[in-house]
Design a protein around this motif. Structure first.
Motif, PDB file in Angstrom:
ATOM      1  N   THR A 264      33.105 -29.543  18.042  1.00  0.00           N
ATOM      2  CA  THR A 264      32.793 -28.431  18.935  1.00  0.00           C
ATOM      3  C   THR A 264      31.288 -28.251  19.087  1.00  0.00           C
ATOM      4  O   THR A 264      30.799 -27.994  20.187  1.00  0.00           O
ATOM      5  N   ALA A 265      30.519 -28.427  18.008  1.00  0.00           N
ATOM      6  CA  ALA A 265      29.062 -28.258  18.085  1.00  0.00           C
ATOM      7  C   ALA A 265      28.451 -29.248  19.069  1.00  0.00           C
ATOM      8  O   ALA A 265      27.574 -28.884  19.867  1.00  0.00           O
ATOM      9  N   ASP A 266      28.904 -30.504  19.054  1.00  0.00           N
ATOM     10  CA  ASP A 266      28.405 -31.508  19.999  1.00  0.00           C
ATOM     11  C   ASP A 266      28.735 -31.120  21.432  1.00  0.00           C
ATOM     12  O   ASP A 266      27.901 -31.231  22.329  1.00  0.00           O
ATOM     13  N   LEU A 267      29.970 -30.668  21.648  1.00  0.00           N
ATOM     14  CA  LEU A 267      30.373 -30.246  22.991  1.00  0.00           C
ATOM     15  C   LEU A 267      29.517 -29.080  23.469  1.00  0.00           C
ATOM     16  O   LEU A 267      29.027 -29.077  24.600  1.00  0.00           O
ATOM     17  N   LEU A 268      29.315 -28.085  22.614  1.00  0.00           N
ATOM     18  CA  LEU A 268      28.538 -26.909  23.022  1.00  0.00           C
ATOM     19  C   LEU A 268      27.077 -27.253  23.284  1.00  0.00           C
ATOM     20  O   LEU A 268      26.447 -26.649  24.161  1.00  0.00           O
ATOM     21  N   ASP A 269      26.529 -28.239  22.578  1.00  0.00           N
ATOM     22  CA  ASP A 269      25.166 -28.709  22.875  1.00  0.00           C
ATOM     23  C   ASP A 269      25.088 -29.259  24.296  1.00  0.00           C
ATOM     24  O   ASP A 269      24.107 -29.031  25.012  1.00  0.00           O
ATOM     25  N   ARG A 270      26.102 -29.987  24.712  1.00  0.00           N
ATOM     26  CA  ARG A 270      26.134 -30.540  26.071  1.00  0.00           C
ATOM     27  C   ARG A 270      26.337 -29.436  27.102  1.00  0.00           C
ATOM     28  O   ARG A 270      25.687 -29.428  28.154  1.00  0.00           O
ATOM     29  N   VAL A 271      27.231 -28.493  26.812  1.00  0.00           N
ATOM     30  CA  VAL A 271      27.510 -27.397  27.744  1.00  0.00           C
ATOM     31  C   VAL A 271      26.273 -26.514  27.926  1.00  0.00           C
ATOM     32  O   VAL A 271      26.026 -25.993  29.013  1.00  0.00           O
ATOM     33  N   ALA A 272      25.465 -26.366  26.886  1.00  0.00           N
ATOM     34  CA  ALA A 272      24.249 -25.534  26.963  1.00  0.00           C
ATOM     35  C   ALA A 272      23.276 -26.044  28.017  1.00  0.00           C
ATOM     36  O   ALA A 272      22.432 -25.288  28.500  1.00  0.00           O
ATOM     37  N   LYS A 273      23.397 -27.297  28.427  1.00  0.00           N
ATOM     38  CA  LYS A 273      22.509 -27.887  29.443  1.00  0.00           C
ATOM     39  C   LYS A 273      22.997 -27.600  30.864  1.00  0.00           C
ATOM     40  O   LYS A 273      22.285 -27.882  31.823  1.00  0.00           O
ATOM     41  N   TRP A 274      24.187 -27.059  31.004  1.00  0.00           N
ATOM     42  CA  TRP A 274      24.712 -26.738  32.332  1.00  0.00           C
ATOM     43  C   TRP A 274      23.937 -25.557  32.922  1.00  0.00           C
ATOM     44  O   TRP A 274      23.333 -24.768  32.179  1.00  0.00           O
ATOM     45  N   PRO A 275      23.963 -25.379  34.241  1.00  0.00           N
ATOM     46  CA  PRO A 275      23.348 -24.190  34.844  1.00  0.00           C
ATOM     47  C   PRO A 275      23.975 -22.915  34.274  1.00  0.00           C
ATOM     48  O   PRO A 275      25.152 -22.903  33.914  1.00  0.00           O
ATOM     49  N   SER A 276      23.183 -21.861  34.216  1.00  0.00           N
ATOM     50  CA  SER A 276      23.627 -20.617  33.576  1.00  0.00           C
ATOM     51  C   SER A 276      23.717 -19.463  34.566  1.00  0.00           C
ATOM     52  O   SER A 276      23.355 -19.600  35.731  1.00  0.00           O
TER      53      SER A 276
END
Length: 176
Positions: free
Chosen positions: A137-149
């Motif tokens: 989950t931590a790896d996934l959330l690191d990638r999601v954090a780069k999405w537009p906010s």
């Protein structure tokens, strides 16, 4: 009598939301649960969902195994009922099927369309049929954090903004 209870259930969903409907059915809910589905099957009291978890649309919780009806002997049909537990701060994607006896650990993510036949460890991302671990989950959330906010979208038309995001107008980020 059943029609009356179904009408009451629908009224509760319309007037008070899916969370109130789930509680009415006997589902154990933690605080701040986000429910976009009401597929709790025929034994909703065997389902528990932890604090801060999101259950997306068309998720099905199956708490029994109907194959016991195929046993034909002097003892009659067989029954299997098992609890399903979803931990705190999980995300269960659209169209997921969760089978009897499954425990989804805290912070786990289940990808859309997965069929979860075995328990999922805390902090794990699973997907597929049958669901298999694909990341932490931590790896996934690191990638999601780069999405537009949200701050990228303020006061913008949703249709225009989402089209721009889909085209990559707001910078480069991983799409997979």
């Amino acid at each position: 009598m059943k029609k009356l209870s179904n009408a009451r259930r629908i009224a509760i969903r319309i007037l008070r939301g899916r969370e109130a409907e789930a509680k009415y059915l006997g589902v154990e809910l933690g605080a701040n649960v986000r429910l976009l589905s009401s597929g709790f099957g025929s034994e909703p009291w065997l389902v528990s969902i932890g604090t801060g978890t999101t259950i997306s649309g068309r998720v099905q919780f199956i708490t029994h195994d109907g194959i016991g009806a195929l046993v034909r002997d002097e003892n009659g049909r067989r029954y299997r009922y098992e609890r399903i537990e979803v931990g705190a701060h999980c995300f269960v994607g659209f169209g997921v099927i969760v089978m009897p006896g499954v425990r989804i650990g805290d912070g786990a993510v289940v990808g859309a369309g997965a069929v979860v036949t075995k328990s999922v460890a805390a902090g794990t991302v699973v997907a597929g049929n049958p669901a298999m671990p694909i990341a932490g989950t931590a790896d996934l959330l690191d990638r999601v954090a780069k999405w537009p906010s949200d701050s990228d979208r303020r006061t913008r038309d949703l249709r225009q903004w989402s089209t721009e995001v889909a085209r990559g107008v707001h910078g480069e980020w991983e799409s997979k």
